[in-house]
Each structure stands twice: as C-alpha cells, then as structure tokens.
Design an enzyme around this catalytic site. Structure first.
Site, PDB file in Angstrom:
ATOM      1  N   ARG A  40       0.845  -1.086   0.404  1.00 23.10           N
ATOM      2  CA  ARG A  40       0.101   0.220  -0.060  1.00 23.10           C
ATOM      3  C   ARG A  40       0.879   1.301   0.204  1.00 23.10           C
ATOM      4  NH1 ARG A  40      -5.242  -2.100   1.444  1.00 23.10           N
ATOM      5  NH2 ARG A  40      -5.591  -0.145   1.242  1.00 23.10           N
ATOM      6  N   ARG A  44      -3.888   6.950   1.583  1.00 21.94           N
ATOM      7  CA  ARG A  44      -4.090   7.969   2.476  1.00 21.94           C
ATOM      8  C   ARG A  44      -2.959   8.888   3.179  1.00 21.94           C
ATOM      9  NH1 ARG A  44      -9.274   5.368   4.569  1.00 21.94           N
ATOM     10  NH2 ARG A  44      -7.881   3.787   4.426  1.00 21.94           N
ATOM     11  N   ARG A  53      -6.837  12.637  -4.043  1.00 19.26           N
ATOM     12  CA  ARG A  53      -9.023  12.356  -3.918  1.00 19.26           C
ATOM     13  C   ARG A  53      -9.535  13.285  -3.717  1.00 19.26           C
ATOM     14  NH1 ARG A  53     -12.104   9.552  -2.443  1.00 19.26           N
ATOM     15  NH2 ARG A  53     -11.877   8.044  -0.668  1.00 19.26           N
ATOM     16  N   ASP A  89      -7.477  -1.932  -6.841  1.00 20.61           N
ATOM     17  CA  ASP A  89      -7.946  -1.928  -5.863  1.00 20.61           C
ATOM     18  C   ASP A  89      -8.588  -3.698  -6.164  1.00 20.61           C
ATOM     19  OD1 ASP A  89      -8.974  -1.121  -2.640  1.00 20.61           O
ATOM     20  OD2 ASP A  89     -10.741  -2.617  -4.109  1.00 20.61           O
ATOM     21  N   TYR A 165     -15.074 -11.488   0.621  1.00 21.75           N
ATOM     22  CA  TYR A 165     -15.944 -10.531   0.197  1.00 21.75           C
ATOM     23  C   TYR A 165     -17.009 -10.220  -0.420  1.00 21.75           C
ATOM     24  CZ  TYR A 165     -12.215  -6.818   1.611  1.00 21.75           C
ATOM     25  OH  TYR A 165     -11.436  -6.220   1.866  1.00 21.75           O
TER      26      TYR A 165
HETATM   27  O1  CP3 Z   1       0.221   1.716  -3.896  1.00 23.61           O
HETATM   28  C1  CP3 Z   1      -1.003   0.454  -3.506  1.00 23.61           C
HETATM   29  O2  CP3 Z   1      -0.310  -0.461  -2.365  1.00 23.61           O
HETATM   30  C2  CP3 Z   1      -1.901   1.195  -3.640  1.00 23.61           C
HETATM   31  C3  CP3 Z   1      -3.438   0.549  -4.369  1.00 23.61           C
HETATM   32  C4  CP3 Z   1      -4.108  -0.183  -3.632  1.00 23.61           C
HETATM   33  C5  CP3 Z   1      -5.130   0.204  -2.598  1.00 23.61           C
HETATM   34  N1  CP3 Z   1      -5.723  -1.060  -2.781  1.00 23.61           N
HETATM   35  C6  CP3 Z   1      -6.168   1.104  -3.179  1.00 23.61           C
HETATM   36  C7  CP3 Z   1      -7.243   1.368  -2.107  1.00 23.61           C
HETATM   37  C8  CP3 Z   1      -3.517  -2.473  -3.118  1.00 23.61           C
HETATM   38  C9  CP3 Z   1      -2.867  -2.796  -3.397  1.00 23.61           C
HETATM   39  C10 CP3 Z   1      -4.952  -2.350  -2.494  1.00 23.61           C
HETATM   40  C11 CP3 Z   1      -5.465  -3.944  -2.346  1.00 23.61           C
HETATM   41  C12 CP3 Z   1      -6.163  -4.318  -0.985  1.00 23.61           C
HETATM   42  N2  CP3 Z   1      -7.453  -3.902  -1.432  1.00 23.61           N
HETATM   43  C13 CP3 Z   1      -6.511  -4.975  -0.570  1.00 23.61           C
HETATM   44  C14 CP3 Z   1      -5.552  -6.090   0.088  1.00 23.61           C
HETATM   45  C15 CP3 Z   1      -4.447  -5.217   0.287  1.00 23.61           C
HETATM   46  C16 CP3 Z   1      -4.548  -5.278   2.104  1.00 23.61           C
HETATM   47  O3  CP3 Z   1      -4.021  -4.454   2.616  1.00 23.61           O
HETATM   48  O4  CP3 Z   1      -4.422  -6.417   2.628  1.00 23.61           O
HETATM   49  C17 CP3 Z   1      -8.040  -4.839   0.715  1.00 23.61           C
HETATM   50  C18 CP3 Z   1      -7.851  -5.613   1.710  1.00 23.61           C
HETATM   51  C19 CP3 Z   1      -8.758  -4.191  -0.481  1.00 23.61           C
HETATM   52  C20 CP3 Z   1      -9.773  -4.038  -0.008  1.00 23.61           C
HETATM   53  C21 CP3 Z   1      -9.914  -2.637   0.371  1.00 23.61           C
HETATM   54  N3  CP3 Z   1      -9.890  -1.208  -0.166  1.00 23.61           N
HETATM   55  C22 CP3 Z   1     -10.686  -1.829   1.747  1.00 23.61           C
HETATM   56  C23 CP3 Z   1     -10.360  -3.159   2.465  1.00 23.61           C
HETATM   57  C24 CP3 Z   1     -10.506  -0.361   1.703  1.00 23.61           C
HETATM   58  C25 CP3 Z   1     -10.703   0.032   2.857  1.00 23.61           C
HETATM   59  C26 CP3 Z   1      -9.651   0.774   3.448  1.00 23.61           C
HETATM   60  C27 CP3 Z   1      -9.577   1.600   4.750  1.00 23.61           C
HETATM   61  O5  CP3 Z   1      -8.529   1.590   5.456  1.00 23.61           O
HETATM   62  O6  CP3 Z   1     -10.258   2.268   4.311  1.00 23.61           O
HETATM   63  C28 CP3 Z   1      -9.806  -0.604   1.057  1.00 23.61           C
HETATM   64  C29 CP3 Z   1      -9.586   1.386   0.294  1.00 23.61           C
HETATM   65  C30 CP3 Z   1      -8.674   1.299  -0.665  1.00 23.61           C
HETATM   66  N4  CP3 Z   1      -8.111   0.645  -1.590  1.00 23.61           N
HETATM   67  C31 CP3 Z   1      -7.791   2.833  -0.454  1.00 23.61           C
HETATM   68  C32 CP3 Z   1      -6.793   2.752  -1.525  1.00 23.61           C
HETATM   69  C33 CP3 Z   1      -5.678   3.781  -1.294  1.00 23.61           C
HETATM   70  C34 CP3 Z   1      -8.210   3.570   1.014  1.00 23.61           C
HETATM   71  C35 CP3 Z   1      -9.328   4.182   0.720  1.00 23.61           C
HETATM   72  C36 CP3 Z   1      -9.009   5.818  -0.092  1.00 23.61           C
HETATM   73  O7  CP3 Z   1      -8.441   5.692  -0.651  1.00 23.61           O
HETATM   74  O8  CP3 Z   1     -10.513   6.228  -0.352  1.00 23.61           O
END
Ligand code: CP3
Length: 372
Positions: A40, A44, A53, A89, A165
């Site tokens: 990640r 944010r 964003r 994502d 999911y």
């Molecule tokens: O550089 C990077 O790694 C960013 C790319 C990326 C995102 N999601 C963007 C994102 C990657 C590799 C992911 C993978 C992802 N998404 C996983 C597997 C990684 C892990 O942590 O195990 C999972 C479980 C998800 C599903 C997901 N997406 C969740 C649970 C959430 C909410 C997280 C939160 O803290 O709110 C997201 C949202 C998300 N995906 C964000 C980002 C940058 C944050 C939300 C936003 O910008 O509005």
C-alpha cells in the site's frame, strides 16, 4: 548511450537496475543488495494522493489510467523503492462479475447485494473480464515511464479472499456467511472459486501483457481459515491461479495475513515468493515456507510510527534474519496505514538500500556507505 548505461544494462553486472534486482530476488538469484518496496505504498498517508482524492473517488482514479499511473509513479519515486505496484483495488473484478460495490467513508468496501445462495453464484458472470482493461492501460503507462528502472507489480485478490468479500459484503470478524456456504454448499463454493479463477486469470493476463513484471496475489483474509479448511476449501483454487499466472512467464508473490500456521501449505501452491506478515521473525517464517522459495516482508507497519532509532533496529533485525540468502524482498508485514509519516517510510527504504551484511559475499558490492 553513456558508459554508465552500458554497464547497468548488463544482466549480470553488480550494478543492477532496480527492476531487475527486484525480479531476480523473486527468482532467488543473487543480487547486489536487498530490493525494497512497501505494501500500500500509494495511499492516504501521502499528501499527493490526498490531493488527487479531493477531486476523484477511489474507483474514478482506478478507472482513469492517466490518474492511476500518476499516483503509482509519484509514490514509487518519492520513496526510492525498487518496485511500483499498480494503483488499483482488490474489489474491481466484482463489478464485471455482476456485483456492485462502493467504498463508504470510514466503513471500507460495501457490496450492495452479497452472494448467499447457489443461485446467486450461478448468476455471476465470467465473460466481462475485458471491462477491467483500464488497469492494463495504467500499467502500460507506468511501464512506459519506468522502462527497466523499476519492477512493475500487477495484482489481484486470491480466490478465497475475493469470495469472502462477495459473500460477507464487506469486512468481517468471523466469516460466518462465508463458512456457511463453504461447508454447507460445497458445489456452489467450488463453482464460485472456479468463476473467480477464470476472471482473475484473464485479468492477470491483461496486466502481464501490458508490462507487469510480477503479479502479487493478496490473500488478505486467509488467516481466518484453519490449516485443514485451507487445504480443503482454498488451496486448490489459489494453486490454479498461481500456476496459470506463472505460465504467462512472470513470477508470483502470494501474500496473506495471520498465516503462521499456513505458510508451508501456501508454499505448495508453487508461488515464487511468499509474503510474510509481521507476527513472527522473518527467519522463522522463511523456515516454515522452506528455502526453495523467496520471501517478502516483514516489518510491522505500525513500527513506522516509532522513533528513528527503534525503527532502524527493527529494519536491521529483519535484514540480519534474512542473512544475505538470495530471495529476500524487504517489505512490510501488511499495508501502510493512514497517518504514517512519509519520511519514516523513506528512511526505511534508505536503510535497506544502504545495508550490507558483514562478511557476506553475496550482498557486499556497491559503494553506498554502511549505515551504522
Ligand atoms: O500502493 C498501493 O498499494 C495502493 C493500491 C491498492 C489499493 N488497494 C488502493 C486503495 C492495493 C494494493 C489495494 C489492495 C487491497 N484492497 C487489499 C489487499 C491489501 C491488504 O491490505 O491486505 C484489500 C483487502 C482491499 C480492499 C479495500 N480497499 C479495503 C478494505 C479498503 C478500505 C481501507 C480503508 O482503510 O478505508 C479499500 C480502499 C482503498 N483501496 C484505499 C486505497 C488507497 C483507501 C481508500 C481511499 O483512498 O478512499
């Protein structure tokens, strides 16, 4: 072409390009130093991302290759890492399969009508993976920017994690609905995983054709399974996906969280690299995986909030535990969380770049100063 470029384009030179250093480590080939990137790494915690964003939703960023590429490139360049993971994502494949979802502020992802029955599984579509091409277009842009300078990582969710999911409809504590379907309707469960593997294989193929050097498969929720359940209900589908991606000619990183009891079995999927979470020492995890595989990890992401001296001790502990063996990629044991100081992430990348193991023949080349 300058003399320097000439030297670094030699594949076996000590002066490896970051991208080839990363890929070589995935394949357990000797490298001049340990490659580093962060789970990640774009998100944010970074002001540049928060700025983008302000004007776009998460899904909008993913679907506009120009924006997704910009976010990917900015983060990788700012951190000084050896690999860039494409900004996308885990949940994107749900939409072409027929499940709508949204990211609700503070709540994470919410699937509007989660799967509960065999009928729901039958209704899932597998013929629209082409709709995900926007991720491949973003990868092309990132690959065009970095050329061979950085490794480019494409990714997808693992079948079990995506299935949960789809069934839970979002985050879960006990995975009750998932396990009810898994135990109670084995035929529907098998059909669900088959459909997911089909779509993900096509999705990964698009990413590899677009220039991804490595694919990471995130099994973020696999730690909710006992070893027996992993073997009976999740392993086979993961293995099929791993093998299908490897047949495309790229190494696979297979990562999960709370996997101490599963590591040996995860390695049997044949994945080139197993991602380790941060709950056990790196060498203990590597022993469980077996030394015929590379490992990636495994700093606790919350250590990034510690004072610099503590942070450095923990980073060096991991590098010492890897002991200069070929096949270690430095990373976190799970994703960076919002609020993490960017300068601490940069400091970790620098410590890893400058680290040389005392007395090691493998990782002593290069002229960067040893950091004590
Ligand atoms: O550089 C990077 O790694 C960013 C790319 C990326 C995102 N999601 C963007 C994102 C990657 C590799 C992911 C993978 C992802 N998404 C996983 C597997 C990684 C892990 O942590 O195990 C999972 C479980 C998800 C599903 C997901 N997406 C969740 C649970 C959430 C909410 C997280 C939160 O803290 O709110 C997201 C949202 C998300 N995906 C964000 C980002 C940058 C944050 C939300 C936003 O910008 O509005």
């Amino acid at each position: 072409m300058s003399a320097t470029n000439k030297i670094i384009s030699e594949p076996d030179s000590d002066f490896l390009l970051a991208g080839s250093r990363f890929v070589r480590a995935c394949l357990r080939k000797p490298v001049d130093r340990t490659p580093v990137w962060f789970l990640r790494q774009a998100g944010r915690y970074m002001a540049e991302y928060r700025e983008v964003r302000k004007h776009h939703t998460l899904v909008e960023i993913c679907k506009q290759p120009e924006l997704a590429a910009e976010v990917t490139i900015t983060a990788a360049e700012k951190l000084g890492v050896d690999a860039a993971i494409i900004f996308a994502d885990l949940l994107l494949p749900l939409e072409p399969m027929g499940l709508d979802f949204e990211f609700q502020a503070g709540e994470g992802p919410v699937v509007h009508r989660p799967l509960r029955t065999a009928e729901d599984v039958r209704a899932l579509r597998t013929d629209r993976a082409g709709d995900l091409e926007y991720v491949a277009r973003a990868i092309e842009k990132v690959a065009g920017h970095f050329r061979d300078r950085l490794g480019i990582i494409g990714f997808c969710g693992a079948p079990y994690t995506l299935a949960s999911y789809m069934i839970e409809g979002g985050g879960s504590r006990n995975y009750i609905e998932t396990k009810k379907l898994m135990y109670g309707s084995p035929a529907a469960w098998a059909m669900l995983l088959d459909k997911i593997v089909l779509v993900l294989t096509e999705y990964c193929r698009q990413q590899v054709q677009a220039g991804a050097d490595v694919i990471q498969i995130f099994d973020s929720w696999v730690g909710s399974l006992s070893l027996s359940d992993y073997k009976d209900y999740a392993f086979e589908a993961s293995k099929r996906l791993v093998r299908a991606v490897q047949a495309m000619g790229v190494p696979v990183i297979y990562f999960g969280v709370e996997t101490a009891g599963l590591l040996g079995e995860m390695a049997v999927t044949g994945a080139d690299v197993i991602g380790l979470d941060w709950r056990q020492p790196l060498d203990v995890g590597w022993n469980a995986v077996g030394h015929t595989r590379a490992v990636q990890g495994n700093l606790d992401p919350i250590t990034l909030f510690a004072p610099p001296e503590i942070l450095e001790i923990r980073v060096r502990e991991i590098l010492q535990a890897a002991a200069g063996r070929p096949g270690h990629i430095f990373n976190l044991g799970h994703g960076i969380v919002p609020g993490t100081p960017v300068e601490n992430v940069q400091a970790v990348a620098k410590i890893v770049r400058e680290f040389r193991l005392e007395g090691s023949g493998l990782q002593t080349s290069g002229s960067e100063a040893v950091h004590d």
